[in-house]
Each structure stands twice: as structure tokens, then as C-alpha cells.
Design a protein around this motif. Structure first.
Motif, PDB file in Angstrom:
ATOM      1  N   TYR A 257     -15.252   5.259  19.967  1.00 22.73           N
ATOM      2  CA  TYR A 257     -15.847   3.954  20.056  1.00 22.73           C
ATOM      3  C   TYR A 257     -17.203   4.402  19.509  1.00 22.73           C
ATOM      4  O   TYR A 257     -17.957   3.411  18.867  1.00 22.73           O
ATOM      5  CB  TYR A 257     -16.178   3.264  21.257  1.00 22.73           C
ATOM      6  CG  TYR A 257     -14.833   2.700  21.987  1.00 22.73           C
ATOM      7  CD1 TYR A 257     -14.152   1.615  21.096  1.00 22.73           C
ATOM      8  CD2 TYR A 257     -14.363   2.689  23.086  1.00 22.73           C
ATOM      9  CE1 TYR A 257     -13.108   0.933  21.572  1.00 22.73           C
ATOM     10  CE2 TYR A 257     -13.098   2.017  23.653  1.00 22.73           C
ATOM     11  CZ  TYR A 257     -12.465   1.118  22.699  1.00 22.73           C
ATOM     12  OH  TYR A 257     -11.503   0.512  23.144  1.00 22.73           O
ATOM     13  N   ALA A 258     -18.017   5.530  19.713  1.00 23.20           N
ATOM     14  CA  ALA A 258     -19.196   5.632  19.208  1.00 23.20           C
ATOM     15  C   ALA A 258     -19.210   6.184  17.836  1.00 23.20           C
ATOM     16  O   ALA A 258     -20.567   6.447  17.414  1.00 23.20           O
ATOM     17  CB  ALA A 258     -19.919   6.867  20.206  1.00 23.20           C
ATOM     18  N   ASP A 259     -18.031   6.266  17.222  1.00 23.84           N
ATOM     19  CA  ASP A 259     -18.219   6.721  15.727  1.00 23.84           C
ATOM     20  C   ASP A 259     -18.951   5.555  15.177  1.00 23.84           C
ATOM     21  O   ASP A 259     -18.737   4.338  15.038  1.00 23.84           O
ATOM     22  CB  ASP A 259     -16.669   6.840  15.145  1.00 23.84           C
ATOM     23  CG  ASP A 259     -16.710   7.164  13.949  1.00 23.84           C
ATOM     24  OD1 ASP A 259     -16.865   8.233  13.093  1.00 23.84           O
ATOM     25  OD2 ASP A 259     -16.492   5.867  12.865  1.00 23.84           O
ATOM     26  N   PRO A 260     -19.643   6.043  14.079  1.00 26.13           N
ATOM     27  CA  PRO A 260     -20.698   5.039  13.537  1.00 26.13           C
ATOM     28  C   PRO A 260     -19.912   3.802  12.707  1.00 26.13           C
ATOM     29  O   PRO A 260     -20.161   2.795  12.572  1.00 26.13           O
ATOM     30  CB  PRO A 260     -21.368   5.789  12.226  1.00 26.13           C
ATOM     31  CG  PRO A 260     -21.628   7.054  13.116  1.00 26.13           C
ATOM     32  CD  PRO A 260     -20.235   7.361  13.604  1.00 26.13           C
ATOM     33  N   ALA A 261     -18.669   4.175  12.080  1.00 24.54           N
ATOM     34  CA  ALA A 261     -17.961   2.964  11.371  1.00 24.54           C
ATOM     35  C   ALA A 261     -17.349   2.239  12.374  1.00 24.54           C
ATOM     36  O   ALA A 261     -17.280   0.920  12.182  1.00 24.54           O
ATOM     37  CB  ALA A 261     -16.728   3.736  10.475  1.00 24.54           C
ATOM     38  N   ALA A 262     -17.078   2.654  13.352  1.00 24.20           N
ATOM     39  CA  ALA A 262     -16.291   1.851  14.666  1.00 24.20           C
ATOM     40  C   ALA A 262     -17.474   0.820  15.244  1.00 24.20           C
ATOM     41  O   ALA A 262     -17.213  -0.038  15.538  1.00 24.20           O
ATOM     42  CB  ALA A 262     -15.835   2.772  15.780  1.00 24.20           C
ATOM     43  N   VAL A 263     -18.915   1.487  15.094  1.00 27.41           N
ATOM     44  CA  VAL A 263     -19.810   0.849  15.688  1.00 27.41           C
ATOM     45  C   VAL A 263     -20.179  -0.547  14.878  1.00 27.41           C
ATOM     46  O   VAL A 263     -20.295  -1.597  15.530  1.00 27.41           O
ATOM     47  CB  VAL A 263     -20.986   1.799  16.071  1.00 27.41           C
ATOM     48  CG1 VAL A 263     -22.409   0.809  16.320  1.00 27.41           C
ATOM     49  CG2 VAL A 263     -20.896   2.768  17.095  1.00 27.41           C
ATOM     50  N   ALA A 264     -20.221  -0.026  13.639  1.00 28.65           N
ATOM     51  CA  ALA A 264     -20.398  -1.321  12.690  1.00 28.65           C
ATOM     52  C   ALA A 264     -19.413  -2.455  12.640  1.00 28.65           C
ATOM     53  O   ALA A 264     -19.625  -3.450  12.793  1.00 28.65           O
ATOM     54  CB  ALA A 264     -20.669  -0.604  11.294  1.00 28.65           C
ATOM     55  N   GLU A 265     -18.197  -1.758  12.824  1.00 33.03           N
ATOM     56  CA  GLU A 265     -16.996  -2.848  12.596  1.00 33.03           C
ATOM     57  C   GLU A 265     -16.987  -3.684  13.868  1.00 33.03           C
ATOM     58  O   GLU A 265     -16.758  -5.150  14.044  1.00 33.03           O
ATOM     59  CB  GLU A 265     -15.712  -2.006  12.542  1.00 33.03           C
ATOM     60  CG  GLU A 265     -14.497  -3.008  12.123  1.00 33.03           C
ATOM     61  CD  GLU A 265     -14.466  -3.610  10.850  1.00 33.03           C
ATOM     62  OE1 GLU A 265     -13.732  -4.683  10.710  1.00 33.03           O
ATOM     63  OE2 GLU A 265     -15.573  -3.388  10.092  1.00 33.03           O
ATOM     64  N   ARG A 266     -17.130  -3.076  15.173  1.00 34.92           N
ATOM     65  CA  ARG A 266     -17.265  -3.613  16.243  1.00 34.92           C
ATOM     66  C   ARG A 266     -18.343  -4.743  16.479  1.00 34.92           C
ATOM     67  O   ARG A 266     -18.227  -6.106  16.777  1.00 34.92           O
ATOM     68  CB  ARG A 266     -17.544  -2.718  17.613  1.00 34.92           C
ATOM     69  CG  ARG A 266     -17.830  -3.381  18.878  1.00 34.92           C
ATOM     70  CD  ARG A 266     -18.046  -2.340  19.954  1.00 34.92           C
ATOM     71  NE  ARG A 266     -18.501  -3.034  21.312  1.00 34.92           N
ATOM     72  CZ  ARG A 266     -19.704  -3.237  21.612  1.00 34.92           C
ATOM     73  NH1 ARG A 266     -20.680  -2.785  20.854  1.00 34.92           N
ATOM     74  NH2 ARG A 266     -20.215  -3.701  22.857  1.00 34.92           N
TER      75      ARG A 266
ATOM     76  N   ALA B 202     -20.168 -10.109  16.613  1.00 39.64           N
ATOM     77  CA  ALA B 202     -21.069 -11.282  16.368  1.00 39.64           C
ATOM     78  C   ALA B 202     -20.214 -12.555  16.042  1.00 39.64           C
ATOM     79  O   ALA B 202     -20.652 -13.683  16.215  1.00 39.64           O
ATOM     80  CB  ALA B 202     -21.705 -10.752  15.077  1.00 39.64           C
ATOM     81  N   ALA B 203     -18.941 -12.377  15.480  1.00 34.16           N
ATOM     82  CA  ALA B 203     -18.254 -13.668  15.105  1.00 34.16           C
ATOM     83  C   ALA B 203     -17.682 -14.329  16.518  1.00 34.16           C
ATOM     84  O   ALA B 203     -17.751 -15.470  16.529  1.00 34.16           O
ATOM     85  CB  ALA B 203     -17.055 -13.103  14.150  1.00 34.16           C
ATOM     86  N   LEU B 204     -17.359 -13.508  17.135  1.00 34.44           N
ATOM     87  CA  LEU B 204     -16.642 -13.961  18.590  1.00 34.44           C
ATOM     88  C   LEU B 204     -17.839 -14.694  19.274  1.00 34.44           C
ATOM     89  O   LEU B 204     -17.644 -15.662  20.032  1.00 34.44           O
ATOM     90  CB  LEU B 204     -16.001 -12.859  19.532  1.00 34.44           C
ATOM     91  CG  LEU B 204     -14.790 -11.974  18.877  1.00 34.44           C
ATOM     92  CD1 LEU B 204     -14.386 -10.811  19.715  1.00 34.44           C
ATOM     93  CD2 LEU B 204     -13.810 -13.026  18.914  1.00 34.44           C
ATOM     94  N   ALA B 205     -18.941 -14.163  19.135  1.00 39.50           N
ATOM     95  CA  ALA B 205     -20.129 -15.027  19.757  1.00 39.50           C
ATOM     96  C   ALA B 205     -20.544 -16.271  19.382  1.00 39.50           C
ATOM     97  O   ALA B 205     -21.180 -17.128  19.971  1.00 39.50           O
ATOM     98  CB  ALA B 205     -21.305 -14.015  19.579  1.00 39.50           C
ATOM     99  N   LEU B 206     -19.816 -16.542  18.310  1.00 41.71           N
ATOM    100  CA  LEU B 206     -19.849 -17.984  17.614  1.00 41.71           C
ATOM    101  C   LEU B 206     -19.246 -18.948  18.202  1.00 41.71           C
ATOM    102  O   LEU B 206     -19.270 -20.373  17.896  1.00 41.71           O
ATOM    103  CB  LEU B 206     -19.621 -17.920  16.210  1.00 41.71           C
ATOM    104  CG  LEU B 206     -20.346 -17.433  15.468  1.00 41.71           C
ATOM    105  CD1 LEU B 206     -19.894 -16.953  13.863  1.00 41.71           C
ATOM    106  CD2 LEU B 206     -22.032 -17.551  15.192  1.00 41.71           C
TER     107      LEU B 206
ATOM    108  N   GLU C  86      -8.555  -4.530  20.931  1.00 46.61           N
ATOM    109  CA  GLU C  86      -9.175  -4.069  22.034  1.00 46.61           C
ATOM    110  C   GLU C  86     -10.509  -4.684  22.103  1.00 46.61           C
ATOM    111  O   GLU C  86     -10.661  -4.973  23.224  1.00 46.61           O
ATOM    112  CB  GLU C  86      -9.425  -2.574  21.626  1.00 46.61           C
ATOM    113  CG  GLU C  86      -8.074  -1.568  21.895  1.00 46.61           C
ATOM    114  CD  GLU C  86      -7.511  -1.569  23.108  1.00 46.61           C
ATOM    115  OE1 GLU C  86      -8.440  -1.592  24.279  1.00 46.61           O
ATOM    116  OE2 GLU C  86      -6.296  -1.440  23.167  1.00 46.61           O
ATOM    117  N   TRP C  87     -11.099  -5.079  21.234  1.00 47.14           N
ATOM    118  CA  TRP C  87     -12.254  -5.724  21.078  1.00 47.14           C
ATOM    119  C   TRP C  87     -12.111  -7.209  21.663  1.00 47.14           C
ATOM    120  O   TRP C  87     -12.999  -7.403  22.642  1.00 47.14           O
ATOM    121  CB  TRP C  87     -13.255  -5.483  19.675  1.00 47.14           C
ATOM    122  CG  TRP C  87     -13.545  -4.382  19.212  1.00 47.14           C
ATOM    123  CD1 TRP C  87     -13.976  -3.467  20.050  1.00 47.14           C
ATOM    124  CD2 TRP C  87     -13.417  -3.764  18.003  1.00 47.14           C
ATOM    125  NE1 TRP C  87     -14.379  -2.143  19.156  1.00 47.14           N
ATOM    126  CE2 TRP C  87     -13.952  -2.520  17.921  1.00 47.14           C
ATOM    127  CE3 TRP C  87     -12.968  -4.477  16.846  1.00 47.14           C
ATOM    128  CZ2 TRP C  87     -13.989  -1.734  16.900  1.00 47.14           C
ATOM    129  CZ3 TRP C  87     -13.076  -3.509  15.598  1.00 47.14           C
ATOM    130  CH2 TRP C  87     -13.621  -2.160  15.649  1.00 47.14           C
TER     131      TRP C  87
END
Length: 349
Positions: A225-234, A239-243, A273-274
Motif C-alpha cells: 500500500y505504501a508503494d508511491p504508485a499505489a499511494v497516488a492511485e488510492r 478523493a472521488a469517493l469523498a464526493l 479493496e479501497w
């Protein structure tokens, strides 16, 4: 006519992972009782806590030619070196990677099929090359299809002397009862929170607490989960789910196709998962519970939780779990994500 060297396909070796320090006591307890070692051991526990690596370490201990006083593998004898290199003739690994029959390159597979289990059965009944043991590791065991699981019963019911099966399962309940009943069960515990955090810090993870929260305390999953690409995608998905009611399902689901055809199913798995963790957090906040899987979004979750009725939220969460169980089956990843996101948006009226 003899086969030419250039016609021989050499398969890649599967990666080898040393078991993490938090499993050493478990490994020692098992290795110290080799005389009473079960012919089939089922290691179960949460995903990402190192069960697979533990199974490999136990396999290495069973094959080691000069084990340590505590029964664990020495790491330097020929058998240990062969095992780590993926070249031990008495070790078979059935995992979700398999060599391409033409190139020998490892390719991801969805299930462990009957032909691979039949090969394991043949392997189990052969004589040991190095006169120590024969060991097979099946991980994750619940990804055997039904025909493969039924084929494994022959070896479980009539185990040859000196042959050991190590099954690893995140969801042992998905294994047939006939398989579970013929194995000794070992529930593998996750590490203590401080041990997991210290390990992640040693791996260079900048926000270990957030990663561990996402992974429900499982450090290997947290590292992914801490992989930079995974962090950016999460970040993009949350951000979209927060809408809430303003979420754009088609636009967000289109991200599933961003990585190319071979990446669509893994990207859907990550997205699921997210969404699952986010939905579970909404239910926890509404019920006044902790801890959250997304503590870095606690404020947004509190706002959204007040807008959702509990029963539809629970029904939606169950639909996510059902869809997650189908990931190994044929599907259209983007369309699956789109449908789930439309249902999510509907929760907010």
C-alpha cells in the motif's frame, strides 16, 4: 533426434522470501517437533502477514541437510541453496505464477488447476533425490479450482512417507471441508503493532501508521500500500469517493483501463479493496466505532456517514464482498467498477 540446447526452455524460478522475524518463534516451535510433523499443514491467517514466507522457511527446514540446533534451516547447505534458487528437486511450489510453456517466463494465473495438482501427486510418490524429504507448498490453497482440490485428496488420504504438504490460505473457509479436515490447522497471528511499524520504518515507509491502518495491521500488505504508485492511485479513488452523490462513476471506472489489458484485473482488485475499506469505515463511523482503515480521511468519512442509511450501506458492503470473491472469474473490470460506483453514488440519494 536429440534436442538442441537452443530449443530447451528454462523456466524462471519463483521468488523466495525469508520469513519475517515475527514468525521465528512459530517456526522454531514447529521445526523442533519434526518427528511429529503432520503430513499436511494448513497455515491460515490475514493476508499480508507473511504466511507464505513462513511456509517457505518451514519447507527449507524440512529439506535442510545441516539444520540448526533449533531445527531451522542452516541457509548454507546445498539443499538450502537449491531451495532459495528455485532448483531443489524435492520442493514443488504451486502458486499463482506459472511458467509459460513456450518461453519459460513466469505469468500470473487466476487459479491452481488440476493438471498442476496431478503433477504434484506424481512428484509426491517419487523417491527423494537428496534423501531428506519431499515438500510441496500450495499458496494460496483456496485458489485451487474444485477439480484440483478433489485431485489433491488422493495425496492427502494416502500420503507417502517423508512427503509433506504446506497449504497457505487467507480464506480457509473457501477450501472444501474434505481438504481442511485432512490437514493440521495452524492459525498464524499477525505481528504486534510495534513490530510491524518498526519493520515498515526499516523498509523506508514514510507513513507506516497510515499504511498499517489500510492493511488492518498486516505489514507486508502495508508495504504494498505504501508503494508511491499505489499511494497516488488510492488518493485519486478516495478523493472521488469523498464526493458522495457527486461521484462520476464512468470517469472513475475508466482508471481501470489506464494500465493496459494485463493490469485491468489487478487494478480492479486494488480498487475493490479501497472501496471496501472506505465503505466499512462509513459503517464504523456511523456506529461510533474505531479504528478506521482510512484514518487520514476521518473528517470526510464523518461528514458522509451522516448522509447514508445503515441498511443500504450494509447491503452495498455485502455486494462488494460478493464481487471481490469473483475476481478469479472472467469479468469486464471497468464495467464491474462502473456498476459498483453507480450503486455507491445511489447511497447518497
Amino acid at each position: 533426434m536429440a534436442e538442441r540446447d537452443e530449443d530447451v526452455v528454462v523456466s524462471q524460478a519463483l521468488p523466495w522470501w525469508p520469513f519475517p522475524s515475527w514468525h521465528e518463534a512459530t517456526a522454531r516451535a514447529l521445526a523442533a517437533n519434526r518427528a511429529s510433523w503432520p503430513h499436511a499443514l494448513l497455515l491460515s491467517g490475514p493476508r499480508g502477514i507473511g504466511k507464505h514466507a513462513l511456509a517457505l522457511g518451514l519447507a527449507q527446514a524440512l529439506l535442510c541437510e545441516a539444520p540448526r540446533p533449533d531445527g531451522l534451516a542452516c541457509g548454507v547447505c546445498p539443499s538450502c541453496r537449491y531451495a532459495i534458487a528455485g532448483a531443489h528437486p524435492d520442493l514443488m511450489r504451486l502458486e499463482l505464477m506459472a511458467p509459460d510453456k513456450d518461453t519459460g517466463e513466469l505469468e500470473p494465473v487466476d487459479t491452481i488447476t488440476i493438471d498442476r495438482v496431478r503433477a504434484l501427486t506424481d512428484f509426491a510418490f517419487l523417491s527423494s533425490h537428496r534423501q531428506r524429504a519431499k515438500v510441496a507448498v500450495i499458496a494460496p490453497a483456496e485458489r485451487m479450482n474444485l477439480a484440483a482440490a478433489n485431485a489433491l485428496l488422493k495425496t492427502l488420504e494416502e500420503p507417502p512417507a517423508g512427503t509433506y504438504l504446506l497449504l497457505v490460505a487467507d480464506q480457509p473457509g473457501r477450501l472444501p471441508a474434505t481438504i481442511r479436515s485432512r490437514c493440521r490447522r495452524l492459525a498464524v497471528a499477525p505481528p504486534a503493532a510495534e513490530d510491524a511499524r518498526a519493520w515498515l520504518v526499516a523498509q523506508g515507509v514514510a507513513e507506516p501508521d497510515v499504511a498499517l491502518a489500510q492493511a488492518a495491521g498486516a505489514p507486508l500488505a502495508a508495504l504494498a500500500y505504501a508503494d508511491p504508485a499505489a499511494v497516488a492511485e488510492r488518493s485519486a479513488w478516495l478523493a472521488a469517493l469523498a464526493l458522495g452523490a457527486r461521484l462520476p462513476p464512468v470517469t472513475l471506472a475508466a482508471r481501470i483501463d489506464a494500465g493496459g489489458k494485463d493490469e485491468r484485473r489487478p487494478r480492479l482488485a486494488s480498487a475493490l479493496e479501497w472501496i471496501c475499506a472506505w465503505t466499512a469505515d462509513l459503517a464504523r463511523v456511523a456506529a461510533g466505532g474505531v479504528p478506521l482503515r482510512n484514518p487520514d480521511h476521518a473528517g470526510t468519512l464523518a461528514t458522509l456517514a451522516s448522509q447514508v442509511a445503515p441498511i443500504p450501506l450494509i447491503r452495498y458492503y455485502r455486494s462488494l464482498l460478493r464481487q471481490r470473491a469473483l475476481l478469479a472469474h472472467p469479468l469486464q473490470p471497468r464495467l464491474v467498477a462502473e456498476a459498483l460506483l453507480i450503486d455507491y453514488r445511489a447511497l447518497f440519494g
